[in-house]
Design a protein around this motif. Structure first.
Motif, PDB file in Angstrom:
ATOM      1  N   ASP A   2     -13.671  -2.999  -3.877  1.00 17.05           N
ATOM      2  CA  ASP A   2     -14.629  -2.184  -4.264  1.00 17.05           C
ATOM      3  C   ASP A   2     -13.995  -2.678  -6.223  1.00 17.05           C
ATOM      4  O   ASP A   2     -13.556  -1.922  -6.546  1.00 17.05           O
ATOM      5  CB  ASP A   2     -14.591  -0.980  -4.573  1.00 17.05           C
ATOM      6  N   GLU A   3     -14.402  -4.316  -6.482  1.00 14.44           N
ATOM      7  CA  GLU A   3     -13.830  -4.671  -7.930  1.00 14.44           C
ATOM      8  C   GLU A   3     -14.586  -3.724  -8.944  1.00 14.44           C
ATOM      9  O   GLU A   3     -13.117  -3.375  -9.749  1.00 14.44           O
ATOM     10  CB  GLU A   3     -13.983  -5.851  -7.792  1.00 14.44           C
ATOM     11  N   GLN A  32      -1.070  -4.325 -13.535  1.00 18.73           N
ATOM     12  CA  GLN A  32      -1.487  -5.094 -12.632  1.00 18.73           C
ATOM     13  C   GLN A  32      -1.129  -4.994 -11.545  1.00 18.73           C
ATOM     14  O   GLN A  32      -1.657  -5.316 -10.121  1.00 18.73           O
ATOM     15  CB  GLN A  32      -1.675  -6.052 -13.898  1.00 18.73           C
ATOM     16  N   ASP A  33       0.438  -4.755 -11.234  1.00 27.59           N
ATOM     17  CA  ASP A  33       0.968  -4.401  -9.900  1.00 27.59           C
ATOM     18  C   ASP A  33      -0.277  -3.698  -9.219  1.00 27.59           C
ATOM     19  O   ASP A  33       0.026  -3.982  -7.722  1.00 27.59           O
ATOM     20  CB  ASP A  33       2.584  -4.396  -9.769  1.00 27.59           C
ATOM     21  N   ALA A  34       0.090  -2.374  -9.797  1.00 24.39           N
ATOM     22  CA  ALA A  34      -0.161  -1.411  -8.691  1.00 24.39           C
ATOM     23  C   ALA A  34      -1.941  -2.050  -8.307  1.00 24.39           C
ATOM     24  O   ALA A  34      -1.998  -1.586  -6.655  1.00 24.39           O
ATOM     25  CB  ALA A  34      -0.147  -0.391  -9.680  1.00 24.39           C
ATOM     26  N   ALA A  38      -3.345  -2.557  -4.159  1.00 24.92           N
ATOM     27  CA  ALA A  38      -4.318  -2.018  -3.869  1.00 24.92           C
ATOM     28  C   ALA A  38      -5.158  -3.021  -3.255  1.00 24.92           C
ATOM     29  O   ALA A  38      -5.623  -2.886  -2.678  1.00 24.92           O
ATOM     30  CB  ALA A  38      -4.967  -1.011  -5.131  1.00 24.92           C
ATOM     31  N   VAL A  39      -5.701  -3.978  -4.227  1.00 26.62           N
ATOM     32  CA  VAL A  39      -6.053  -5.276  -2.779  1.00 26.62           C
ATOM     33  C   VAL A  39      -5.894  -5.493  -2.286  1.00 26.62           C
ATOM     34  O   VAL A  39      -6.416  -5.365  -1.246  1.00 26.62           O
ATOM     35  CB  VAL A  39      -6.402  -6.043  -4.201  1.00 26.62           C
ATOM     36  N   ASP A  45      -6.106   1.203   4.751  1.00 28.97           N
ATOM     37  CA  ASP A  45      -5.740   2.162   4.519  1.00 28.97           C
ATOM     38  C   ASP A  45      -6.015   2.558   3.076  1.00 28.97           C
ATOM     39  O   ASP A  45      -6.034   3.280   1.731  1.00 28.97           O
ATOM     40  CB  ASP A  45      -4.423   2.222   4.439  1.00 28.97           C
ATOM     41  N   PRO A  46      -7.401   2.661   3.170  1.00 35.89           N
ATOM     42  CA  PRO A  46      -8.221   3.520   1.900  1.00 35.89           C
ATOM     43  C   PRO A  46      -8.010   5.302   0.673  1.00 35.89           C
ATOM     44  O   PRO A  46      -7.705   6.342   2.200  1.00 35.89           O
ATOM     45  CB  PRO A  46      -9.561   4.087   1.847  1.00 35.89           C
ATOM     46  N   PRO A  47      -7.121   5.386  -0.485  1.00 35.50           N
ATOM     47  CA  PRO A  47      -6.621   6.524  -0.690  1.00 35.50           C
ATOM     48  C   PRO A  47      -8.011   7.380  -1.106  1.00 35.50           C
ATOM     49  O   PRO A  47      -8.786   7.202  -0.862  1.00 35.50           O
ATOM     50  CB  PRO A  47      -6.206   6.478  -1.945  1.00 35.50           C
ATOM     51  N   ARG A  48      -7.403   9.075  -0.999  1.00 33.12           N
ATOM     52  CA  ARG A  48      -8.196   9.738  -1.179  1.00 33.12           C
ATOM     53  C   ARG A  48      -7.965  10.105  -2.532  1.00 33.12           C
ATOM     54  O   ARG A  48      -9.429  10.567  -2.765  1.00 33.12           O
ATOM     55  CB  ARG A  48      -7.946  11.168  -0.573  1.00 33.12           C
ATOM     56  N   ASP A  49      -7.297   9.638  -3.088  1.00 34.76           N
ATOM     57  CA  ASP A  49      -7.108   9.631  -4.500  1.00 34.76           C
ATOM     58  C   ASP A  49      -7.199   8.480  -5.356  1.00 34.76           C
ATOM     59  O   ASP A  49      -5.749   8.119  -5.371  1.00 34.76           O
ATOM     60  CB  ASP A  49      -6.890  10.991  -5.152  1.00 34.76           C
ATOM     61  N   PRO A  50      -8.187   7.806  -5.043  1.00 36.91           N
ATOM     62  CA  PRO A  50      -8.124   6.290  -5.678  1.00 36.91           C
ATOM     63  C   PRO A  50      -7.450   6.269  -6.926  1.00 36.91           C
ATOM     64  O   PRO A  50      -6.157   5.314  -6.990  1.00 36.91           O
ATOM     65  CB  PRO A  50      -9.003   5.326  -6.238  1.00 36.91           C
TER      66      PRO A  50
END
Length: 381
Positions: A2-3, A32-34, A38-39, A45-50
């Motif tokens: 989800d961009e 930017q590195d983070a 994420a991408v 492995d989607p996080p619970r707290d993005p």
């Protein structure tokens, strides 16, 4: 991936790092590195707290970079200060970051470019297009801006005029580009208008509301551009128009005219016309004269030539156009339109095709190509 979610989270994550003491340039690199991480990892492995995930990864990237060039004691102090894991605070840092990016050590143009890149989420190519410069030139400008503020604490808010310029460019990119930032720009300008009692802030808000009110009518179902004169005015947002006009009238009553108020006045005259034929072009030309006086902008002069062509006839518009540099973006498209109005269909068709070749985006290129094809079909009859 989800961009839109990533784009919406970026200002808050950046604001948290800056509040923790990171200098802006290093914080922006870390964020930017983070985002890249994420991408790479979130689809599986989607996080619970993005947001919390992004803050944690960005802060660690910042610490890693800090360790490379600071003393051991300072590294340990920063590491000790790392907050425990947990939900990130739900604060809206975006407008604050806009002000901090308008740093006194930066020129206004560099501050705008840096903010659009770091906070607005635009690519270097999109920013270059907004500034009408080559992408390589804009990349160098952004790099210089980041070098200028490297190691600088962003604790002094910058100039309101620079923040207004940033918001205006973000809105324009969201309104006509391929990233939807217009609603966000309106939201932030509302916040700014609530915080600062200034007629130009109100003027910018009015301008955004009046343009945004026409958005639904600007494209056909197939995505094709619909020129203002051909738009279904029944699809315009009358509530947004009424609000924009009221905000503008209050600003103009203070008798401190600025360029955003003048632009909003032009937009209000378009919004007030029941049909394209009933547009008060004479008054629009008068407002463009004020805008030329305030800005001296060649783009404003180009738009004025169109208005002159409507108010005084296409040949008057062509005379006004002849005084301008023919390398201006959209100069050829304006010339094509005025030649068509003057009845010179062959010249207009040729110029529409030429303008399509240099169009900045696919939608405009397709529109100009269709205009050329339409006139060529008429000429063959």
């Amino acid at each position: 991936m989800d961009e839109a979610l990533l784009r919406g989270l970026t200002p808050g994550v950046l604001g948290i790092l800056v509040r923790r003491g990171a200098d802006f340039a290093a914080a922006e690199d870390a964020v930017q590195d983070a985002l890249l991480e994420a991408v790479r990892t979130w689809p599986d492995d989607p996080p619970r707290d993005p947001k919390g995930w992004l803050v944690t990864v960005a802060w660690r990237r910042f610490l890693d970079a800090t360790r490379a060039d600071t003393a051991r004691r300072r590294r340990e102090d920063r590491l000790d200060e790392e907050p425990p894991p947990g939900p990130a605070p739900a604060l809206d840092d975006t407008l604050r970051l806009y002000f901090l990016c308008a740093h006194p050590s930066l020129t206004p143009s560099s501050a705008v470019a840096l903010t659009l890149r770091a906070v607005g989420g635009l690519t270097t190519r999109q920013i270059a297009r907004a500034y009408l410069v080559p992408e390589a030139t804009m990349a160098q400008r952004i790099s210089r801006a980041k070098r200028t503020v490297a190691g600088v604490r962003f604790d002094r808010p910058g100039d309101v005029a620079t923040v207004l310029r940033v918001l205006y460019l973000v809105f324009n990119e969201g309104y006509s580009g391929d990233v939807d930032l217009a609603a966000e720009a309106v939201r932030l300008t509302r916040q700014l208008a609530d915080a600062i009692d200034h007629p130009e802030v109100a003027g910018l808000l009015a301008l955004m509301l009046l343009h945004h009110a026409r958005r639904a009518a600007r494209t056909a179902p197939d995505g094709a551009l619909v020129p203002l004169a051909e738009q279904d005015r029944g699809r315009w947002d009358t509530r947004a128009i009424a609000e924009g006009v009221a905000v503008l009238q209050a600003a103009l009553a203070r008798d401190r005219l600025g360029e955003f108020q003048a632009q909003a006045a032009i937009a209000a005259l378009h919004a007030d016309a029941p049909t394209a034929e009933e547009t008060d072009w004479v008054q629009i030309v008068e407002w463009y004269d004020e805008l030329v006086r305030l800005t001296g902008s060649p783009v404003v002069r180009l738009n004025r030539a169109v208005a002159v062509g409507e108010a005084d006839g296409p040949r008057a518009g062509l005379r006004a156009l002849a005084a301008l540099d023919d390398t201006l973006p959209r100069h050829t498209a304006v010339a094509a339109y005025l030649h068509e109005r003057d009845g010179d269909l062959a010249t207009a068709a040729r110029l529409y095709a030429e303008a399509a070749h240099h169009a900045p985006d696919l939608a405009e290129r397709d529109h100009l190509t269709r205009q050329a094809a339409r006139l060529n079909a008429r000429l063959r009859r």
